[in-house]
Write an enzyme that holds these catalytic residues in place. Structure first.
Site, PDB file in Angstrom:
ATOM      1  N   TRP A  10      -1.420  -2.260 -10.021  1.00 56.78           N
ATOM      2  CA  TRP A  10      -1.299  -2.949  -9.341  1.00 56.78           C
ATOM      3  C   TRP A  10      -0.157  -3.517  -8.591  1.00 56.78           C
ATOM      4  CZ3 TRP A  10      -6.488  -7.127 -10.277  1.00 56.78           C
ATOM      5  CH2 TRP A  10      -7.433  -6.115 -10.718  1.00 56.78           C
ATOM      6  N   LYS A  11       1.268  -3.196  -9.097  1.00 58.23           N
ATOM      7  CA  LYS A  11       2.438  -3.368  -9.684  1.00 58.23           C
ATOM      8  C   LYS A  11       2.659  -5.031  -9.151  1.00 58.23           C
ATOM      9  CE  LYS A  11       3.465   0.892  -7.082  1.00 58.23           C
ATOM     10  NZ  LYS A  11       3.518   1.583  -6.193  1.00 58.23           N
ATOM     11  N   GLU A 166       5.139  11.697 -10.168  1.00 64.51           N
ATOM     12  CA  GLU A 166       4.954  11.200  -9.228  1.00 64.51           C
ATOM     13  C   GLU A 166       6.008  11.421  -8.227  1.00 64.51           C
ATOM     14  OE1 GLU A 166       2.117   7.390  -9.342  1.00 64.51           O
ATOM     15  OE2 GLU A 166       4.257   6.492 -10.646  1.00 64.51           O
ATOM     16  N   GLY A 172       4.385   4.858  -1.863  1.00 68.52           N
ATOM     17  CA  GLY A 172       3.876   3.969  -0.840  1.00 68.52           C
ATOM     18  C   GLY A 172       4.486   3.899   0.271  1.00 68.52           C
ATOM     19  N   SER A 212       0.871   7.853  -2.597  1.00 63.98           N
ATOM     20  CA  SER A 212      -0.129   8.247  -1.888  1.00 63.98           C
ATOM     21  C   SER A 212      -1.830   8.634  -2.184  1.00 63.98           C
ATOM     22  CB  SER A 212       1.133   8.113  -0.368  1.00 63.98           C
ATOM     23  OG  SER A 212       1.495   7.558  -0.090  1.00 63.98           O
ATOM     24  N   GLY A 233      -1.351   3.275  -6.528  1.00 64.67           N
ATOM     25  CA  GLY A 233      -1.106   2.109  -5.916  1.00 64.67           C
ATOM     26  C   GLY A 233      -1.291   1.640  -5.216  1.00 64.67           C
ATOM     27  N   GLY A 234      -1.054   1.526  -4.196  1.00 61.30           N
ATOM     28  CA  GLY A 234      -1.948   1.007  -2.938  1.00 61.30           C
ATOM     29  C   GLY A 234      -3.533   0.987  -2.757  1.00 61.30           C
TER      30      GLY A 234
HETATM   31  P1  PGA Z   1       1.303   5.018  -4.205  1.00 60.37           P
HETATM   32  O1  PGA Z   1       1.911   3.796  -5.501  1.00 60.37           O
HETATM   33  O2  PGA Z   1       0.044   4.610  -4.326  1.00 60.37           O
HETATM   34  O3  PGA Z   1       0.974   3.193  -3.278  1.00 60.37           O
HETATM   35  O4  PGA Z   1       1.744   5.805  -3.611  1.00 60.37           O
HETATM   36  C1  PGA Z   1       1.899   5.127  -6.971  1.00 60.37           C
HETATM   37  C2  PGA Z   1       2.199   4.430  -7.746  1.00 60.37           C
HETATM   38  O5  PGA Z   1       3.727   3.723  -7.925  1.00 60.37           O
HETATM   39  O6  PGA Z   1       2.019   4.460  -8.870  1.00 60.37           O
END
Ligand code: PGA
Length: 249
Positions: A10-11, A166, A172, A212, A233-234
């Site tokens: 969730w950052k 990653e 992102g 992503s 992430g998102g």
């Molecule tokens: P993202 O992020 O799915 O938004 O690209 C992935 C991550 O940073 O773990």
């Protein structure tokens, strides 16, 4: 069969109320799955998440930790503090930690060692930048990231390691590695581990893809034989998107 995992990073998103809402939605709508589901809210909301998910199969992870047991490290959180509130999994080496907070292989080695010494599970993130992929150096970069930070581990410590490949250019950005690019790199990672250790360690380690992953591309990426799930992430910030991704595995 390796453990399959879908983890949501969730950052620095979601305040207390928003965290509660998303956790409630996820608990209510969690699809039937054999995969392990993990969420990683921000530090201040970890106790809430642990309490909220007490009777749920959803696991809670931290996004980072410090390597020291305690002491004069203003602003930092130790493994013992995480364990004390019931968090047993930690994400280490995320590219945003590397890029914005100067975390390098040497520091990550200390963090990985500290987490494993406490019997925590580590989701270890790594991956190449765009220029490194364009110049064809991506395999070497990934191999070095692994060698420098985790190949000193003893074989039995690998049971607490989850890898997350990653590619930085896909995080992102809306740009995803193709399923073929993900599979190619995951197979390379497994081969590299087999050379450094043995077939058992290589075949047993869960390797997640991150960058992503969305409801529309998850199924194809997860269908690849060496991709054992995703670090999201998102798309993990919206219940419907995240549960669709969980269903895709
Ligand atoms: P993202 O992020 O799915 O938004 O690209 C992935 C991550 O940073 O773990």
């Amino acid at each position: 069969m390796r453990t399959q995992i879908v983890a949501g990073n969730w950052k620095m998103n979601k305040n207390l109320e928003e965290t509660e809402v998303l956790l409630s939605e996820l608990s209510a709508k969690l699809p039937d799955t054999n995969a392990e589901v993990i969420v990683a809210p921000t530090f201040v909301n970890l106790p809430l998440a642990v309490n909220h998910l007490q009777n749920s199969v959803i696991q809670v992870a931290a996004q980072n930790m410090h390597f020291a047991e305690s002491g004069a490290y203003t602003g930092e959180i130790s493994a013992d503090m995480l364990l004390n509130i019931g968090v047993e999994t930690v994400i280490l080496g995320h590219s945003e930690r590397r890029a914005y907070f100067g975390e390098d292989d040497a520091l990550l080695t200390q963090k990985v060692d500290a987490a494993l010494a406490k019997n925590m599970r580590v989701i270890f993130c790594f991956g190449e930048e765009l220029g490194e992929r364009k110049s064809g150096g991506h395999f070497e970069v990934v191999e070095n990231q692994l060698k420098n930070a985790i190949f000193h581990l003893e074989k039995e410590q690998w049971k607490n390691i989850i890898l997350a490949y990653e590619p930085v250019w896909a995080i992102g950005t809306g740009e995803t590695a193709t399923p073929e690019q993900a599979q190619e790199m995951h197979a390379f990672i497994r081969k590299t581990i087999e050379e450094a250790y043995d077939e058992e360690v290589a075949a047993g380690v869960t390797i997640l893809y991150g960058g992503s992953v969305k409801p529309g591309n998850a199924e194809e990426i997860f269908s690849k034989p060496d991709v054992d799930g995703g670090l999201i992430g998102g798309a993990s910030l919206k219940c419907d998107d995240f549960t669709t991704i969980i269903k895709a595995i």
